[in-house]
Design an enzyme around this catalytic site. Structure first.
Site, PDB file in Angstrom:
ATOM      1  N   GLU A   1    -100.126  17.280  69.868  1.00 15.97           N
ATOM      2  CA  GLU A   1     -99.948  18.378  69.074  1.00 15.97           C
ATOM      3  C   GLU A   1     -99.582  18.054  67.593  1.00 15.97           C
ATOM      4  OE1 GLU A   1     -98.967  22.046  67.657  1.00 15.97           O
ATOM      5  OE2 GLU A   1     -99.774  21.674  69.627  1.00 15.97           O
TER       6      GLU A   1
ATOM      7  N   THR B   1    -104.176  25.694  67.336  1.00 19.78           N
ATOM      8  CA  THR B   1    -104.504  24.926  68.489  1.00 19.78           C
ATOM      9  C   THR B   1    -105.469  25.726  69.431  1.00 19.78           C
ATOM     10  OG1 THR B   1    -102.032  24.119  68.795  1.00 19.78           O
ATOM     11  CG2 THR B   1    -103.396  24.307  70.682  1.00 19.78           C
TER      12      THR B   1
ATOM     13  N   HIS C   1     -94.135  19.820  67.469  1.00 15.16           N
ATOM     14  CA  HIS C   1     -94.597  21.258  66.740  1.00 15.16           C
ATOM     15  C   HIS C   1     -93.509  21.613  65.872  1.00 15.16           C
ATOM     16  CE1 HIS C   1     -95.958  25.266  66.459  1.00 15.16           C
ATOM     17  NE2 HIS C   1     -97.092  24.948  67.199  1.00 15.16           N
TER      18      HIS C   1
ATOM     19  N   ASP D   1    -104.790  18.169  67.051  1.00 11.38           N
ATOM     20  CA  ASP D   1    -105.478  19.464  67.045  1.00 11.38           C
ATOM     21  C   ASP D   1    -105.425  19.998  65.622  1.00 11.38           C
ATOM     22  OD1 ASP D   1    -102.748  19.880  66.913  1.00 11.38           O
ATOM     23  OD2 ASP D   1    -102.736  21.818  68.311  1.00 11.38           O
ATOM     24  N   HIS D   2    -104.446  19.820  64.977  1.00  9.77           N
ATOM     25  CA  HIS D   2    -104.389  20.453  63.642  1.00  9.77           C
ATOM     26  C   HIS D   2    -103.304  19.724  62.737  1.00  9.77           C
ATOM     27  CE1 HIS D   2    -100.776  22.523  64.752  1.00  9.77           C
ATOM     28  NE2 HIS D   2    -101.563  23.245  65.640  1.00  9.77           N
TER      29      HIS D   2
END
Length: 723
Positions: free
Chosen positions: A262, A306, A425, A484-485
């Site tokens: 994440e 995501t 996150h 994911d990013h």
């Protein structure tokens, strides 16, 4: 006292008047809706503002709907309010039942296709006696009217008063939306969970929003035609690549374990802070002799974040230009997705693991459509609602991964699995007992905690990796790690510059800031650092190549990263791109290797390459949008779409556990091959009895925890969320 009572009567509404009955009806519908919010749904309202919105968000539609009755007189106006009350209550009642079964709200598409609220299921235990309390006030009001305790007011409400009340409802709706949008930006444009729409705007507003979105999507689908897909297939086929003979089929028949890092960016690998490796376990995996790591790999997500990453990995389609494709199209679109494809081509079992509610990003519906056999959402995890087990967007990674590993050992092999972590996150908060490294000193509160949650994620992965080795899965699985990013947006330029040791950032620095890891470990295959330029759209064809599965019939926009024919052009959702030669950032172009700004008009060779890249990126994004928004893959020949029995899938815990237990008869899972025993999971999670984290690099505080047996897991191990 008499004077006080006189004043109270002056302000207290007369329920024998139409307006008084209107006020009473609005109050009752608001009261029972708030009761349902608190008892029947898990909306996650935090803080005074969100609780305030929960109280007041039923008001606007209640005022508008009940206000319709004020344009009539006598009995009609009273019975119209009863009818409006019943309609809203029935909608509330239906959603209470649906949410109990699926942890989501009813959409028009679901209502038309799923049949999930059948009488048979209701009889089988969905309905609880307390659910009928939503109709209690209606019964009481009817009785009060019938026995004349509330008398019918024959007088008509002045039209201007009725109109003012209607306007009041509209104004309140706009005002509450403004407050909600300020607390949650992009509430409607970046929709990722229906819980958020209901929490901020209300259940009735969610219904209106869903109707509008469904209508928009239906128009897009109606206007689409098979010839649209034919044109896109020509473009896709012209960009297909030949497989690399040295890597093709190297992972054939092996399990696939995709580990979702994440918000994890590439710069964190081998990054040191205060003399410590921030991610020692991930660094070791990065440099493993069997790991191929792509150091020019970029995230390509848009508003779906995501969800966009998952869509690209599973289907090789881009996220749409606005919103989340999984949310808006995941339920009903036709896909050529990895889980269904691998089941058809290699008899793979498929499972996704996520320590949050199944409805987030519409995963519960999309995963069925993609063909996942199992979805282990938060409901499957032991004491998952314990506040100390959660942070931010779900369960803490160490706690989540412990049960995940236990479930994974019970999956029939070969299996395809995806493990989604959440602790790293935004806003990168972590409780003191789990912190093992100091914050950075950029003086940016958003940024400085990032290394702490990244370190926690790294430790969690290290524990998970060790269990894979202990159980034997490590030697029989292709393990894929991806970010994911971005974790830190380029809005934090000063902090980014400090983190990477630069005084000032260039546009190329900001483009490269979008790099995330992609690491693929295949047992027995020689690894190394691969400098091919690629992005998340390329993962699916890359994995299929390693598994030895042909993708000639697939309609996707990625290319095998191992292929010598890979274009090495990485499109971003905003139209920017990076290639091995040039980079487009905004309206400017740069030499990728040096960061030198160039003018294509003054360099004929560069102009040819840049024009070709622009055309490729624009066509790819536009074509992918057409496929998703028009559901064009429904026009494919039947043999080109993996068979997927969506209607037979259920992610309810009781169903999943029964299915998992029955699957042990195949004798292919790790547990079945180990005489029914689970290999113990080692974790130092303090919540589970482990030692407090140490800030000394490399210190081992790992302790064994009590591990549930397969039998206890299959017979109730987990939360009571969906019992």
């Amino acid at each position: 006292m008499q004077r006080v009572m006189t004043k109270l009567k002056k302000w207290w509404p007369d329920f024998n008047s139409v307006v008084g009955f209107f006020i009473l009806s609005v109050f009752l519908i608001t009261l029972k809706t708030y009761w349902a919010y608190q008892t029947a749904f898990s909306l996650g309202a935090k803080g005074v503002l969100q609780q305030f919105l929960l109280v007041v968000n039923p008001l606007p539609t209640a005022i508008i709907l009940f206000g319709i009755a004020l344009y009539f007189r006598g009995k009609i106006s009273y019975w119209l309010m009863i009818l409006m009350n019943f309609i809203q209550s029935a909608w509330l009642f239906a959603n209470m039942l649906y949410y109990r079964e699926f942890t989501d709200f009813i959409s028009l598409n679901i209502a038309k296709t799923s049949g999930s609220l059948s009488l048979e299921k209701a009889i089988n235990g969905i309905i609880q006696p307390s659910d009928f309390l939503v109709f209690l006030d209606i019964i009481i009001l009817i009785i009060l009217l019938a026995v004349h305790w509330i008398k019918i007011d024959p007088m008509r409400v002045p039209r201007r008063v009725a109109m003012l009340i209607t306007i009041l409802g509209i104004v309140l709706m706009g005002a509450f939306f403004g407050v909600a949008s300020k607390d949650r930006s992009g509430l409607l444009t970046r929709t990722f969970d229906n819980n958020y729409i209901v929490k901020y705007l209300g259940l009735n507003e969610y219904a209106a929003y869903n109707l509008v979105k469904t209508h928009e999507q239906a128009n897009e689908v109606k206007q689409a035609k098979a010839s649209d897909l034919d044109q896109i297939k020509q473009f896709v086929n012209s960009n297909k690549t030949l497989a690399n003979s040295a890597t093709y089929g190297q992972a054939k028949g092996k399990n696939v374990i995709i580990f979702h890092l994440e918000s994890f960016q590439q710069f964190l690998l081998d990054y040191r802070w205060e003399g410590q490796e921030v991610t020692p376990n991930l660094n070791a995996f990065y440099h493993d002799q069997n790991t191929t790591a792509f150091d020019n790999f970029y995230n390509e997500v848009g508003q779906g974040k995501t969800a966009d990453a998952e869509l690209m990995l599973e289907t090789s389609l881009f996220g749409t230009s606005s919103g989340s494709a999984m949310t808006n199209y995941g339920t009903n679109n036709t896909f050529q997705a990895m889980p269904a494809l691998l089941k058809q081509e290699g008899n793979y079992t498929s499972a996704a693991f996520h320590g949050d509610v199944g409805s987030f990003w519409n995963r519960d519906n999309t995963y069925k459509n993609w063909g996942y056999d199992y979805f282990f959402s938060k409901a499957y995890y032991q004491n998952a609602d314990n506040p100390d087990y959660n942070v931010g967007y779900g369960m803490k990674d160490k706690i989540f991964l412990k049960d995940t590993a236990n479930y994974m050992q019970q999956l029939p092999q070969p299996f395809y699995s995806k493990v989604i972590t959440v602790t790293n996150h935004y806003p990168y908060d972590l409780d003191d007992k789990n912190i093992s490294i100091n914050k950075t000193n950029t003086n940016d509160k958003t940024v400085d905690g990032y290394v702490q949650t990244a370190r926690y994620l790294d430790q969690a992965f290290g524990e998970f990796e060790q269990n894979l080795k202990d159980s034997g899965l490590w030697d029989n699985s292709m393990v894929v790690l991806y970010g994911d990013h971005y974790g830190i947006s380029d809005n934090h330029k000063d902090a980014i510059a400090k983190l990477i040791g630069k005084k000032e950032l260039t546009p190329l620095d900001l483009a490269n800031w979008q790099k995330v890891p992609l690491m693929i470990r295949v047992p027995g295959m020689q690894g190394g650092i691969n400098h091919t330029y690629g992005g998340e759209i390329d993962v699916m064809p890359t994995l299929l190549g390693l598994l030895g599965i042909q993708d000639s019939h697939l309609v996707g926009f990625g290319q095998d990263l191992f292929s010598d024919q890979n274009k090495q052009i990485v499109p971003f959702r905003n139209g920017n791109w990076v290639s091995s030669e040039y980079t487009k950032y905004g309206s400017n172009y740069y030499v990728t290797a040096t960061g030198t700004k160039i003018d294509p008009k003054s360099d004929p060779r560069a102009k040819v390459a840049i024009d070709a890249a622009n055309k490729y990126v624009e066509t790819s994004l536009r074509s992918s949008d057409k496929i998703v928004q028009g559901n064009l893959l429904r026009f494919l020949d039947k043999q080109d779409v993996p068979k997927n029995k969506t209607k037979d899938l259920s992610y309810k815990k009781s169903v999943g556990m029964k299915k998992l237990k029955h699957s042990q008869k195949d004798k292919t899972s790790i547990v079945a091959q180990n005489d029914g025993n689970i290999f113990a999971y080692q974790t130092n999670a303090p919540e589970l009895g482990g030692d407090r984290q140490s800030k000394q690099d490399g210190e081992d505080n790992t302790n064994s925890t009590d591990i549930a047996t397969p039998e206890s897991i299959l017979n109730g191990h987990g939360s009571d969320h969906d019992k």
